[in-house]
Design a protein around this motif. Structure first.
Motif: not given
Lengths: 265, 678, 390
Positions: B174-190
């Motif tokens: 459960w942690a990996w999808p969350l971590v990956g998702g948040v990081l990728a969202a941060v990337g997208a937020s750029l």
């Protein structure tokens, strides 16, 4: 109009059994403008390629100012004083317009590594002359190719201007004989009329002898001293425009196209 | 301008209502790519292998020396977690033509990013589940095998522990999808941020990572400057690095700052991260406020200036850069100087190859041959240990185990002549071949030359696999002797030759020869028809390149003191090619940047770079870089205007058309007056 | 310019003279070497041999040795030929050298290694199940290499279609570098040994007509070949025949030839050019896959750098046979393999070159240069579209 500048004797070339040119005899006198006509695939461009050294003929001889051109590399032919343009415009698209013309003076200049490394007076002088000559040649076409355009890449030019630049590039090699491969193809009537004028001036002002492949019969009629018609690698007819255009064989080869075209324009 | 206005209106009409931005299909595809990338990075061992190098420490390492869960963010973590950031940012990428208005961005984009990261994270989590299936029952069980352990060297417990944050796969699931998702969202937020803030954020991240990566350099430099302030006398020693092995640490004014920023071995302390990050972001923000685009404009002006007028500012820039370079080695220690010397040797090689590939468009893959010729010739002339088979009349510039004054320079002249001859010998048969055949045949020549140096047959001359040892340095009398013992001296020597090479490239590029080369690169048969002797011109480029490479070989030989055939593998040719391409073909500045970044940071074929941890992975990275550059940015990091035009001709023409720069047949004269700059 | 050799050279430049000199030197070096080889076979202490080899004279080669070299050359050559097909087809269709093709071959050999060790662990690498296991290994390796080739096309080459011709070549160098180092990092840098093959394949020989006995009592035969080498040659021949049938007789094969001739016209004729190009890569990859397993059978071990030299040699074979010409690729491979095996002893040794087999790779590259100097279109003529030839 007496001395023969180009003399072609029994020229033939075959590509794997196909006769692109067969036993062609042809000459150009000093100061003449000769139009070469003929239907598509008649061997006109092959004929140019052979004079400029890009294709080696199977047999026959090409004499330029009395000396044979057979076996010379294209650059050696250019060095001797023959320059050409291409049917499908082939500019150095990413070089600037000035550079396109400057690079064509390569065989008329001689500064090498030494001069450019030490920026010798001779090198600077030569560079200046190259530049001046380039601007002079480009100036021949009016304001289109000079001024701010000098430093623009050739790729931004319009089709007609590309053709003009190609002629300028050929002029810059300081030839005695200029081979123009369909100089007005793709131009509108106004532009081609203008270029026809310029071709006349190329002879009167610059002293070039010109051989020109052209499909536009108006241009051929207006500017040529003499017309040669090729078909299937053979000469169908030679002579003045009137003679050639009324030659029954030529009319047959063209299926009456020159007349139609005259009516249309 | 009116044409531009209509284009923009038309564009808006065309696009119509902006879509919401959520594009599940694309996001899932990118997620799959993300999973593959992360799994690949894990399995090649980068995650574990680079974990030893910390970028920042959450916890002061003095307190917890062996913290089990990791004490901060390591290079390994970055190698793993940069993917969700990058792909999260990439998923929102859209082609926006100049003059058109991009789509409005919103929450949909963030969601898109999250999906990418979540899918990718799920992939990694699934792998950890596979790895740790048995462990759930009994933690003593190792990693599940499935017969994978044997071929895959990195399928091991260490990787499992790192990937599951040492909490087992159930947690990872459960942690990996969350971590990956948040990081990728941060990337997208750029892409959602205002320009200024985005630039500041990127600046901060780049600054933190580079300050950490360059820790050794920074530390060394500050120490050197500090020492110099304490004892200015040490500057007088021109060629020699400080005597003795390693300098003694002298207390300096900067020690406090270094101590404040860095923990051990390159890792930043949290306070250092905050300091550096805030400083960089602040500088970026304040900078953009103060200059208000003036820098961008200045840069644009610079590149828009026609070449003849530009030379002055270029020269000024060059002088500044070279001054900085000249002073630098006085303040740095041996290791950094050694690195700079290596960079210089490869820079010189790359400058030579740049003439061949960048200017004349000849892809020479056997370039290493000239490097080898330079190296071996110098060795034969300046080593008492050269083969016995050489007749006595071949000079030997060694006297009682000491180099002869000026002997290296005389050898260099011979090297130059031999290299030019080799260039002709190799060049003549290949120069008329098609470009790609030429590449393979030159590669073949490179191998032939290496095999001859290696062979038993000629071992009386070249020493076979044992090579030639005891090569003396280059004696310059009062200035000192250039040897590998004093990397600073090598650096200066190589800088002098690089300067010569830069001058040569620059002069030739803007001369009759340079124009001829360009024409050949553009269209060889037309160039020939326009009176250029293509064979001679190409040979000339080949020979000039060969001579520059041989200089590099001569310096290399004096530096290393012994040479072996293994120093001249095809690998060297390819790495130089990567340097030239990554920097930017046909661009001197690009080649300099390329060699600094690649050779300096990642390292050469055998030479370590600043990031020694990368030595195992650098070839993989070189390969990936080469592919990526060719696909996305073939003009290199520092593009040559002309080269990029050539490689992006379609886009370039499109832009020019949108700006109204392309003239059209009908309104020839009018357009000319309209667009002509005042 | 295509014109590499001027037909009628009225005006030779310095470069022409130099090339003529180089051609003559190389050919006379080879010619004299061959003649001297024959001479030293007849009389090992002839003046030439004693001049180069000292008083004892040259060593001679007896028939079994010679025949053994020929067989080795043939079997390796058949393998090169199989790899060369991939180079040749891709060059024919896309007009660039897929430098990474050697890595496809290496990956297949690696797959074979993994399969063989796994089968061995399961006890299937011997006895009656060996043959099905072997066939399965070949199939899996072929699938893997086909897959790699197709992915490569999709990721690295398709976006570059239509760019200047050196760009895909440079990219393929990158791909090659990347794959090679990825394999090193994934599977470790060392050489990987295949599980031991059964003796009937690895050690036994087919012997024909005993001609005598050697000094140590081993029988000598007129013709003797190890089973594995025979198998390599047979498998290569079968694959080649299958490929020939595919390219010449099937609809897809015809589409491939059409695309090679002219992509634009082919697409106007309703051929899916993208799919055809993928097929080309796939077929080339499959051939490299089979070659990879053959490598495993011949050398019994594989290392990440395995793909590099055979790859370049295979490309050389393709050029020697004429690029784009499938029969030529095979013939080129076989002649290259033969030259590589024989030339060190038959050409280099008579010149007194010590350790001639060290220079085997140099022989291959010299052959490439020689062919390109004398007959740049290859021995059997190239088949390229006009745009690729320019």
């Amino acid at each position: 109009m007496s001395e023969r500048i180009l003399d072609i004797k029994n020229l033939s070339v075959t590509f794997g059994g196909l006769h692109a040119l067969r036993d062609l005899n042809f000459h150009v006198d000093e100061g003449e403008i000769v139009g070469v006509i003929g239907p598509n695939g008649a061997g006109k461009t092959t004929f140019f390629n052979m004079i400029s050294g890009m294709v080696t003929p199977t047999s026959g001889d090409i004499l330029f100012e009395g000396e044979s051109l057979i076996g010379l590399d294209p650059n050696q032919v250019t060095q001797r004083g023959i320059s050409r343009t291409f049917q499908n415009v082939r500019l150095f698209a990413n070089m600037t317009i000035a550079e396109n013309v400057m690079v064509a003076q390569h065989c008329r200049t001689k500064q090498g590594v030494w001069g450019s490394l030490f920026n010798t007076p001779a090198f600077r002088k030569e560079e200046r002359e190259i530049r001046e000559h380039a601007e002079k040649v480009l100036g021949f076409f009016g304001t289109r190719l000079i001024g701010y355009r000098l430093e623009q890449p050739a790729s931004v030019l319009s089709y007609a201007n590309r053709r003009r630049l190609e002629i300028a590039r050929a002029m810059a090699t300081s030839p005695r004989l200029l081979l123009l491969d369909e100089p007005v193809a793709g131009m509108n009537p106004k532009e081609s009329a203008e270029l026809t004028d310029l071709i006349g001036k190329l002879r009167s002002e610059w002293g070039f002898t010109i051989v020109m492949i052209e499909h536009d019969m108006n241009v051929v009629r207006d500017v040529s001293d003499r017309v040669v018609c090729l078909d299937h690698g053979e000469t169908l007819a030679q002579g003045s425009f009137e003679e050639v255009s009324n030659d029954p064989e030529v009319i047959e080869a063209y299926l009456g196209r020159p007349l139609e075209k005259r009516d249309a324009s | 301008m009116s044409t531009e206005m209509t284009t923009m209106n038309a564009a808006e009409e065309l696009l119509g209502e902006a879509p919401s931005g959520l594009n599940l299909d694309k996001a899932v595809r990118y997620g799959g790519l993300l999973a593959l990338s992360m799994i690949f990075v894990s399995l090649v061992g980068m995650v574990v292998g680079l974990d030893s190098r910390q970028i920042l420490y959450w916890i002061n390492p003095d307190v917890y020396v062996n913290h089990p869960g990791g004490v901060g963010i390591s290079l390994g973590d970055i190698a793993l977690f940069m993917w969700p950031l990058l792909l999260g940012a990439a998923v929102g990428n859209e082609v926006v033509l100049e003059g058109m208005v991009g789509r409005k961005r919103g929450v949909g984009d963030l969601l898109n990013g999250f999906v990418v990261g979540a899918v990718g994270g799920l992939g990694v989590a699934f792998m950890t589940m596979l790895m740790g299936w048995d462990r759930e029952v009994d933690p003593d069980n190792g990693v599940a095998d499935y017969g994978l352990r044997d071929p895959l060297v990195n399928w091991n417990e260490e990787l499992y522990i790192l990937l599951t944050f040492n909490r087992g796969w159930a947690f990872a699931l459960w942690a990996w999808p969350l971590v990956g998702g948040v990081l990728a969202a941060v990337g997208a937020s750029l892409r959602l941020m205002p320009d200024g803030i985005r630039k500041a954020a990127v600046a901060a991240v780049v600054a933190i990572v580079s300050v950490s990566i360059f820790q050794f350099l920074v530390d060394d430099l500050f120490e050197g400057v500090g020492e110099t302030i304490a004892d200015p006398g040490r500057l007088s020693n021109f060629f020699n690095d400080d005597p003795g092995a390693g300098r003694e640490r002298v207390d300096s004014v900067f020690d406090g700052l270094i101590e404040f920023i860095y923990a051990q071995r390159g890792g930043l302390r949290l306070q250092g991260v905050i300091l550096v990050g805030v400083a960089a972001a602040g500088l970026s923000l304040v900078g953009s406020y103060v200059t208000r685009g003036r820098v961008t404009k200045a840069r644009k002006d610079y590149f828009d200036t026609p070449l003849p007028e530009r030379t002055k500012s270029t020269a000024a820039l060059m002088v500044l850069v070279s001054l900085a370079l000249l002073i630098l080695p006085f303040f740095t220690g041996k290791i950094v100087n050694e690195l700079l010397a290596n960079v210089g040797i490869f820079l010189l090689l790359a400058l030579g190859l740049n003439i061949v590939v960048g200017l004349a468009g000849i892809l020479d893959l056997g370039y290493v041959a000239f490097f080898a010729v330079g190296g071996y010739t110098t060795a034969i002339l300046t080593s008492a240990g050269r083969g016995d088979a050489w007749p006595d009349w071949i000079p030997l510039f060694v006297n009682d185990g000491e180099p002869v004054l000026g002997g290296w320079l005389v050898a260099l002249v011979i090297v130059m002549i031999l290299a030019a001859l080799t260039g002709l010998l190799i060049g003549a048969p290949v120069i008329r071949m098609r470009g790609d055949y030429l590449a393979i045949v030159t590669l073949g020549f490179g191998e032939i030359i290496r095999l001859l140096f290696l062979s038993d047959w000629l071992s009386g001359y070249f020493g076979g696999a044992q090579g030639i040892t005891n090569i003396e340095g280059a004696d310059f009398g009062p200035l000192g002797t250039v040897t590998g013992v004093n990397p600073r001296s090598v650096f200066y020597l190589v800088i002098v030759f690089s300067a010569i090479a830069i001058y040569i490239s620059w002069r030739l590029e803007h001369s009759r020869l340079g124009r001829a080369w360009m024409a050949i690169r553009e269209d060889e048969s037309v160039a020939e028809a326009m009176g250029i002797n293509t064979v001679n011109m190409k040979l000339m480029a080949f020979v000039v390149g060969a001579v520059l490479a041989s200089f590099s070989g001569a310096i290399f030989s004096a530096k290393v003191g012994s040479i072996f055939p293994t120093s001249f593998l095809i690998l060297v040719s390819i790495i130089i090619l990567v340097v030239v391409i990554v920097g930017g073909m046909g661009n001197i500045m690009g080649v300099i940047v390329g060699s600094l970044v690649l050779i300096g940071v990642l390292g050469g074929p055998k030479q370590p770079g600043l990031l020694q941890e990368f030595s195992e992975y650098k070839l993989l990275i070189y390969g990936a870089l080469l592919i990526w550059m060719m696909l996305k940015r073939p003009e290199g990091l520092v593009p040559n205007v002309r080269r990029s035009r050539e490689l992006h001709q379609d886009e370039f023409l499109q832009d020019a058309w949108l700006k109204g720069e392309v003239d059209t047949d009908d309104e020839d004269g009018e357009v000319a007056t309209e667009v002509a700059p005042a | 310019m295509t014109a590499a050799v001027k037909v009628k050279g009225a005006q030779r430049t310095g470069v022409d003279w130099f090339l003529l000199f180089m051609r003559i030197t190389l050919i006379s070096f080879i010619g004299i070497g061959l003649v001297a080889f024959v001479a030293q076979q007849i009389d090992p202490t002839n003046p030439w041999a004693t001049f180069w080899h000292g008083e004892e004279g040259a060593s001679t080669l007896d028939w079994p040795q010679f025949q053994g070299l020929v067989v080795t050359g043939l079997s390796q050559g058949a393998m090169y030929g199989l790899i060369a097909l991939g180079y040749s087809m891709v060059y024919g269709v896309l007009g660039f050298i897929n430098f990474a093709h050697g890595e496809v071959f290496m990956i297949a050999a690696f797959t074979g290694f993994i399969m063989s060790t796994k089968f061995d662990e399961a006890g299937w690498w011997e006895g009656g199940v060996f043959i099905p296991a072997m066939i399965l290994t070949i199939i899996v390796a072929t699938i893997v290499s086909t897959f790699v080739a197709v992915i490569m096309e999709r990721v690295a080459y398709r976006p570059l279609r239509g760019s200047p011709r050196l760009i895909p070549l440079i990219t393929s160098i990158g791909v090659s570098f990347f794959l090679q180092n990825a394999v090193i990092l994934l599977f470790g840098p060392g050489a990987k040994g295949y599980a031991t093959f059964p003796d009937w394949l690895d050690k036994d020989r087919v012997n024909i007509w005993q001609i005598g006995t050697s000094d140590t009592g081993i029988p000598e035969y007129l013709f003797s070949i190890e089973n594995k080498k025979l198998m390599v040659i047979v498998v290569a021949a079968i694959s080649m025949a299958a490929l020939w049938y595919f390219v010449e007789r099937t609809k897809t094969g015809k589409a491939m030839r059409a695309v090679a001739e002219d992509k634009e016209i082919a697409s106007l004729m309703g051929i899916d050019v993208d799919r055809t190009i993928v097929t080309t890569f796939a077929v080339g990859g499959a051939m490299a896959g089979i070659a990879g397993i053959l490598w495993g059978i011949l050398f019994k071990s594989v290392i990440a750098t395995t793909g590099f030299l055979p790859g370049i040699k295979a490309f050389t074979a393709a050029v020697v046979g004429g690029v784009g010409n499938l029969g030529g690729a095979m013939a080129g491979g076989v002649s290259l393999g033969g030259a590589e095996a024989l030339a060190p002893l038959m050409v280099l040794d008579p010149w007194g070159i010590t350790g001639p087999s060290q220079l085997r790779d140099a022989v291959v590259f010299t052959l490439l240069i020689l062919v390109l100097l004398i007959k740049p279109t290859g021995l059997f003529g190239e088949r390229l579209s006009s745009e690729d030839r320019a």
